[in-house]
Design a protein around this motif. Structure first.
Motif, PDB file in Angstrom:
ATOM      1  N   GLY A 222       0.838  -1.199   0.000  1.00 53.64           N
ATOM      2  CA  GLY A 222       0.000   0.000   0.000  1.00 53.64           C
ATOM      3  C   GLY A 222       0.870   1.245   0.000  1.00 53.64           C
ATOM      4  O   GLY A 222       1.959   1.242   0.528  1.00 53.64           O
ATOM      5  N   MET A 223       0.376   2.281  -0.612  1.00 49.19           N
ATOM      6  CA  MET A 223       1.179   3.488  -0.582  1.00 49.19           C
ATOM      7  C   MET A 223       0.365   4.656  -0.067  1.00 49.19           C
ATOM      8  O   MET A 223       0.457   5.015   1.095  1.00 49.19           O
ATOM      9  CB  MET A 223       1.716   3.811  -1.964  1.00 49.19           C
ATOM     10  N   GLU A 224      -0.449   5.252  -0.907  1.00 56.09           N
ATOM     11  CA  GLU A 224      -1.129   6.453  -0.434  1.00 56.09           C
ATOM     12  C   GLU A 224      -2.172   6.096   0.598  1.00 56.09           C
ATOM     13  O   GLU A 224      -2.543   6.913   1.418  1.00 56.09           O
ATOM     14  CB  GLU A 224      -1.680   7.222  -1.626  1.00 56.09           C
ATOM     15  N   ARG A 225      -2.620   4.858   0.573  1.00 55.88           N
ATOM     16  CA  ARG A 225      -3.511   4.422   1.630  1.00 55.88           C
ATOM     17  C   ARG A 225      -2.725   3.539   2.589  1.00 55.88           C
ATOM     18  O   ARG A 225      -3.104   2.432   2.890  1.00 55.88           O
ATOM     19  CB  ARG A 225      -4.696   3.662   1.065  1.00 55.88           C
ATOM     20  N   GLY A 226      -1.592   4.060   2.986  1.00 58.04           N
ATOM     21  CA  GLY A 226      -0.729   3.305   3.864  1.00 58.04           C
ATOM     22  C   GLY A 226      -1.426   2.953   5.161  1.00 58.04           C
ATOM     23  O   GLY A 226      -2.369   3.580   5.551  1.00 58.04           O
TER      24      GLY A 226
END
Lengths: 133, 159
Positions: free
Chosen positions: B143-147
């Protein structure tokens, strides 16, 4: 992301509660399969299987000590996961810090009408909404 | 109001398949809701770590409407998320389904975001539901922006 696939395996290894418990035990120091199996109602082969998953995920390592094969936490694997989680948390926090600024530029009343006094230090285009065809 | 405590984000796992994020905002639910649905506003904040921008933000915010967010950085790396809106109750609730393309699509993440007036602004509660524990675990790693964070990973006994 470059660490993606390894971390993927690492986090998947942690999806199992027995493996998390094994890691917690190993956080107190190295231990053999027999020592690790003792508090669990599981056979040694079952524990060995979990340890194999953890080892393949880079979370633990074993060393040879005569006939013993004690396991311990692999610091680099644990550190990589910790760093990754810190990055993710940081990314989310950055998002919401930016959102604070966006909201500050909108308030008050911007959710219903354009704010003519808004300065152009943001990329927002406050007048467009009202002029949309 | 103490911004340090008021603005603090919480992020935790729940059960085997949920991730819950909460955050207070000093703005009305109407404003926070709009910042989550207006592409021009989303592009300003939903960017993740420093260095990323969202050149494509297409968003049809109505039940059944689709969205597509694309991110890129200076090194030319990029990925995108596609999804559908399930339910919109302005200004209090957004339900959507999303998946990340890396480039293969990840399993669907079902996300319910609530905006509740809390006296000094808005308390946002974002609840993600993944299909299974494995998927949630994989999402933690990719996950990145919704880490997100799994508290168990902190290995409490290491502290």
């Amino acid at each position: 992301m470059h660490h993606g696939s390894n971390l993927n395996v690492s986090f998947a290894a942690l999806a199992d509660p027995t493996r998390r418990a094994l890691l917690s035990r190993l956080a107190h120091g190295e231990a053999t399969v027999m020592e690790l199996a003792r508090p669990f109602e599981m056979t040694q082969p079952a524990i060995s299987q979990h340890l194999k998953v953890l080892e393949e995920a880079g979370l633990i390592v074993q060393r040879v000590d005569g006939a013993r094969r004690p396991r311990r936490l692999a610091k680099t694997g644990i550190d990589a996961m910790d760093q990754w989680l810190a990055m993710l948390r940081n990314a989310l926090e950055k998002n919401y810090d930016r959102l604070d600024e966006v909201l500050a530029a909108m308030e008050p009343g911007q959710e219903t009408k354009p704010n003519k006094e808004m300065k152009s230090n943001t990329k927002m285009e406050p007048t467009r909404k009202g002029k949309k065809p | 109001m103490n911004p340090m405590t008021m603005m603090k984000m919480t992020l935790k796992t729940e059960g085997d398949t949920h991730i819950v994020v909460t955050r207070h905002f000093a703005a009305s639910p109407e404003a926070v809701y709009r910042a989550h649905t207006d592409p021009k506003l989303i592009q300003q904040w939903l960017l993740g770590p420093e260095g990323w921008t969202m050149p494509v933000c297409i968003n049809d915010a109505r039940p059944g409407g689709k969205f597509r967010y694309e991110w890129t950085n200076a090194k030319g790396a990029g990925f995108h998320i596609t999804g559908e809106f399930v339910e919109l109750q302005p200004p209090s609730k957004i339900v959507h389904i999303e998946r990340m393309h890396l480039p293969d699509p990840t399993p669907d993440n079902h996300v319910e975001t609530r905006f509740d007036s809390d006296g000094t602004g808005t308390l946002m509660t974002m609840r993600m539901t993944l299909p299974d524990a494995q998927t949630r675990a994989a999402m933690l790693a990719t996950g990145m922006e919704r880490g997100m964070e799994a508290s168990y990973v902190r290995l409490e006994s290491m502290l």
